[in-house]
Every structure is written in structure tokens, then in C-alpha cells.
Scaffold this motif. Structure first.
Motif, PDB file in Angstrom:
ATOM      1  N   ALA A 163       0.696  -1.423   0.156  1.00  0.00           N
ATOM      2  CA  ALA A 163       0.025  -0.106  -0.050  1.00  0.00           C
ATOM      3  C   ALA A 163       0.867   1.273  -0.081  1.00  0.00           C
ATOM      4  O   ALA A 163       0.302   2.427  -0.368  1.00  0.00           O
ATOM      5  CB  ALA A 163      -0.841   0.064   1.242  1.00  0.00           C
ATOM      6  N   GLU A 164       2.015   1.262   0.349  1.00  0.00           N
ATOM      7  CA  GLU A 164       3.022   2.325   0.567  1.00  0.00           C
ATOM      8  C   GLU A 164       4.240   2.238   0.101  1.00  0.00           C
ATOM      9  O   GLU A 164       4.911   0.865   0.112  1.00  0.00           O
ATOM     10  CB  GLU A 164       2.814   2.830   2.022  1.00  0.00           C
ATOM     11  N   LEU A 165       5.027   2.806  -0.633  1.00  0.00           N
ATOM     12  CA  LEU A 165       6.295   2.793  -1.300  1.00  0.00           C
ATOM     13  C   LEU A 165       7.105   3.813  -0.871  1.00  0.00           C
ATOM     14  O   LEU A 165       6.658   5.336  -0.388  1.00  0.00           O
ATOM     15  CB  LEU A 165       6.049   2.821  -2.919  1.00  0.00           C
ATOM     16  N   GLN A 166       8.435   3.798  -1.036  1.00  0.00           N
ATOM     17  CA  GLN A 166       9.424   4.895  -0.727  1.00  0.00           C
ATOM     18  C   GLN A 166      10.451   4.922  -1.607  1.00  0.00           C
ATOM     19  O   GLN A 166      11.349   3.648  -1.637  1.00  0.00           O
ATOM     20  CB  GLN A 166       9.880   4.816   0.816  1.00  0.00           C
ATOM     21  N   LEU A 167      10.893   5.832  -2.088  1.00  0.00           N
ATOM     22  CA  LEU A 167      12.268   5.945  -3.203  1.00  0.00           C
ATOM     23  C   LEU A 167      13.404   6.590  -2.481  1.00  0.00           C
ATOM     24  O   LEU A 167      12.843   7.326  -1.399  1.00  0.00           O
ATOM     25  CB  LEU A 167      11.853   6.731  -4.602  1.00  0.00           C
ATOM     26  N   PRO A 168      14.473   6.349  -2.830  1.00  0.00           N
ATOM     27  CA  PRO A 168      15.475   7.051  -2.228  1.00  0.00           C
ATOM     28  C   PRO A 168      15.388   8.271  -2.102  1.00  0.00           C
ATOM     29  O   PRO A 168      15.109   8.960  -2.899  1.00  0.00           O
ATOM     30  CB  PRO A 168      16.692   6.468  -2.998  1.00  0.00           C
ATOM     31  N   GLY A 169      15.502   8.876  -0.836  1.00  0.00           N
ATOM     32  CA  GLY A 169      15.570  10.377  -0.669  1.00  0.00           C
ATOM     33  C   GLY A 169      14.187  10.980  -0.685  1.00  0.00           C
ATOM     34  O   GLY A 169      13.943  12.021  -0.539  1.00  0.00           O
ATOM     35  N   VAL A 171       3.368   7.369  -5.416  1.00  0.00           N
ATOM     36  CA  VAL A 171       4.617   7.201  -5.840  1.00  0.00           C
ATOM     37  C   VAL A 171       4.709   6.846  -7.298  1.00  0.00           C
ATOM     38  O   VAL A 171       5.357   7.409  -7.909  1.00  0.00           O
ATOM     39  CB  VAL A 171       5.131   6.222  -5.095  1.00  0.00           C
ATOM     40  N   LEU A 172       3.706   6.012  -7.634  1.00  0.00           N
ATOM     41  CA  LEU A 172       3.839   5.455  -9.106  1.00  0.00           C
ATOM     42  C   LEU A 172       3.159   6.552 -10.174  1.00  0.00           C
ATOM     43  O   LEU A 172       3.757   6.449 -11.248  1.00  0.00           O
ATOM     44  CB  LEU A 172       2.856   4.170  -9.245  1.00  0.00           C
ATOM     45  N   ALA A 173       2.534   7.595  -9.675  1.00  0.00           N
ATOM     46  CA  ALA A 173       2.155   8.637 -10.499  1.00  0.00           C
ATOM     47  C   ALA A 173       3.253   9.402 -10.930  1.00  0.00           C
ATOM     48  O   ALA A 173       3.472   9.747 -12.097  1.00  0.00           O
ATOM     49  CB  ALA A 173       1.194   9.708  -9.865  1.00  0.00           C
ATOM     50  N   GLY A 174       4.596   9.380 -10.085  1.00  0.00           N
ATOM     51  CA  GLY A 174       5.496  10.197 -10.454  1.00  0.00           C
ATOM     52  C   GLY A 174       6.686   9.323 -10.947  1.00  0.00           C
ATOM     53  O   GLY A 174       7.688   9.762 -11.747  1.00  0.00           O
ATOM     54  N   HIS A 175       6.667   8.160 -10.601  1.00  0.00           N
ATOM     55  CA  HIS A 175       7.654   7.039 -10.903  1.00  0.00           C
ATOM     56  C   HIS A 175       6.951   5.714 -11.492  1.00  0.00           C
ATOM     57  O   HIS A 175       6.784   4.702 -10.687  1.00  0.00           O
ATOM     58  CB  HIS A 175       8.517   6.627  -9.940  1.00  0.00           C
ATOM     59  N   PRO A 176       6.508   5.514 -12.732  1.00  0.00           N
ATOM     60  CA  PRO A 176       5.325   4.520 -12.976  1.00  0.00           C
ATOM     61  C   PRO A 176       6.394   3.254 -13.243  1.00  0.00           C
ATOM     62  O   PRO A 176       7.468   3.207 -13.627  1.00  0.00           O
ATOM     63  CB  PRO A 176       4.983   4.859 -14.582  1.00  0.00           C
TER      64      PRO A 176
END
Length: 311
Positions: free
Chosen positions: A280-286, A295-300
Motif C-alpha cells: 500500500a505504501e512505497l518509498q524511493l531513495p531520498g 509514488v507510481l504517478a511520478g515513477h511509473p
């Protein structure tokens, strides 16, 4: 009967126990880990137990090592009745264990002899256990091998993370500790030796323990992800980036282990060796930890993309 207590502890888990002892006993000192650098600025941050002790007006010691004879001398001069140790983070040497008149006691977050060691809460979830608890143990030189004075059980739900379970066990342990210290003080405590043949270990986690193994069954992947939340966080490689994955739910789906199946109502669905898990939740570095859709809207992540976990 009020007791003179030296309290050893560092993280948030130990704070409820410290707070619970304060009204009825004399806290003559708190021993906590040294302040550590944290955050992007690497500013020194005090352990939560230190902050709590200062608010209670209790003197705080933060030795770099417990093997310094000066530490044993200072603690002996306090003439403590008890040592109480709750997630301090270091093993007390025999010279210290011998100091308190009524012994050293530990609040351990498992149903001993199961899950001895530094990370019992995390490993209980990772291993798919359905129950956990806390035990009050009289300390000896071995690793969590001492006789047990009291235990209280707590169930583990399918949504529990290490963080949510720790919060409940911290409160449970504090209540059990106050009751047990009262019985120690009047000499009515009973000790039960552990069955060492049934002992299991819960070693300290490191960052690599967050790497998910998508080749396993979906239930095992979910348990692993919840057991390492909040630290070190479940992770997998995505296009050269380390993505953190939180709040897993079992969902229908199949594919190659680690294959992204797309965004579903429960989050980003990823195939496992058997079944699938949605996060349900994701986190990209920084970046901040956010809902999967944000998150997927900006990083598909296109369906068919394979996330690489544990190798």
C-alpha cells in the motif's frame, strides 16, 4: 515496598517501563546508550530513555563501555536493590550483574525460551508466529538464559508490523514489570528455569535483512515485510534504485517472482513464488513514504517489470 533501582534502557520500547516504575520506587540512576548522530544533518540525538529520565529528574549515565571498572564502582556506590534492564542494547558484564542486592532483572519481548536475542519482536513476525509476549527474567551471564519470574502473552495479527507489536508489548511489559518488582521486594516471586532445549534465537537485524525474497510464498513475503517495518524496511531493486515497500496485503495474482502486476486497490501488486502481495505504501531513495498510487504517478512501474529482492 519502595526499591532503589538503576534502570538500563535506550529506545522507545523501554520508556513505558521507566515511567511505570517512577511513582512507586526510587530511580537512583538511568544508564542509556550515548547520543548518536541521526538524520541528514547527523546531529546528535539522545535516546528516548535519556529524554524521559531527564523529564523525571533522574540522573543519567551514558558510558561508552560497561567494562570500565569506574562504572561498576559508581553503580555500587548507589547501593541499588535492583537493576532493571529493558532493551539497553548491550550485555551487562558479570561485575555489574553482581551489584544489586535483589538481583538484575530484564524485560524481554518474547515468550522465553523462544526468541532469545536482540530482535525477538521482528523475528516473531518474520517467522509467521501468531503469538508473542513479554517475560520478566532474572539475568545471568548467558544470553537471555536466566530463570523467569513472570510472562504475559499477546497475539500477533495478520496486519501487525514490528512497530505496532512493539508498542503493545512495551505497555504490557511495563505493567508486568511493576507487578513483578513488587513481588521481588516482598520476597514472594517464584522463578521457573528455562527449558534450554526449546530455545530459539532472534539475532540483531542489519540492512540486508530488509531484502525481500519474492521466490517464497506470498504469506512469507508479507510476514517478512511487516517484521522489518519500521527498520530496516522491506526493500527491492527497481531499475537500479532501492525501493522500500510497506503495508503488504495478500492479493490474487501470479507471475515470475518479483514481477510487478500493476496497481490494484490494495497497492502495487508483486508476484511471489506462490500468490502475490500488494504494497500500500512505497518509498524511493531520498523521498517520503507515500501511498503506492502517489509514488507510481511520478515513477511509473510497468506491469512485467521485475523487482529484484534477496539474491
Amino acid at each position: 515496598m519502595r526499591q532503589r533501582i538503576v534502570f538500563f534502557g535506550s529506545p522507545e520500547f523501554a520508556v513505558p517501563s521507566l515511567q511505570a516504575l517512577a511513582p512507586g520506587h526510587d530511580l537512583v540512576a538511568v544508564v542509556s546508550q550515548p547520543d548518536r548522530p541521526a538524520g541528514r544533518g547527523k546531529h546528535l540525538v539522545a535516546p528516548p530513555v535519556k529524554t524521559c529520565a531527564q523529564a523525571l529528574g533522574v540522573p543519567v549515565m551514558q558510558p561508552a563501555t560497561l567494562k570500565d571498572p569506574e562504572i561498576a564502582l559508581r553503580l555500587a556506590e548507589l547501593e541499588p536493590d535492583l537493576f532493571v534492564v529493558v532493551a539497553y542494547g548491550r550485555i551487562l558484564p558479570p561485575a555489574l550483574l553482581a551489584i544489586p542486592k535483589r538481583g538484575p532483572w530484564n524485560v524481554h519481548a518474547s515468550l522465553l525460551p523462544a526468541l532469545r536475542g536482540a530482535a525477538p519482536i521482528q523475528w516473531a513476525i518474520i517467522r509467521g508466529e501468531t503469538r508473542s509476549g513479554v517475560c520478566i527474567m532474572q539475568m545471568e551471564a548467558g544470553l537471555d538464559t536466566g530463570p523467569v519470574a513472570a510472562c504475559a502473552e499477546e497475539g500477533i495479527s495478520e496486519d501487525d508490523t514490528a512497530g505496532s507489536l512493539a508498542a503493545r508489548l512495551a505497555q504490557l511489559g511495563a505493567r508486568l514489570l511493576v507487578d513483578t518488582v513488587g513481588r521481588i521486594a516482598v520476597g514472594t516471586v517464584s522463578l521457573v528455569p528455562q527449558d534450554h532445549t526449546r530455545a530459539t534465537l532472534a539475532p540483531m537485524l542489519d540492512k540486508e535483512d530488509g531484502r525481500l525474497d519474492f521466490a517464497g510464498a506470498a504469506a512469507a513475503v508479507s510476514a517478512h515485510a511487516r517484521g522489518v517495518d519500521p527498520w530496516p524496511g522491506a526493500s527491492a531493486d527497481l531499475d537500479g534504485l532501492v525501493m522500500k515497500l510497506y503495508r503488504p496485503r495478500l492479493v490474487a495474482g501470479q507471475g515470475r517472482p518479483g514481477e510487478a502486476l500493476g496497481l490494484v486497490p490494495e497497492g502495487l501488486a508483486i508476484a511471489c513464488g506462490q500468490g502475490a502481495v500488494a504494497f500500500a505504501e512505497l518509498q524511493l531513495p531520498g523521498r517520503k513514504r507515500l501511498a503506492a498510487a502517489a509514488v507510481l504517478a511520478g515513477h511509473p512501474v510497468s506491469p512485467g517489470t521485475v523487482l529484484r529482492g534477496k539474491v
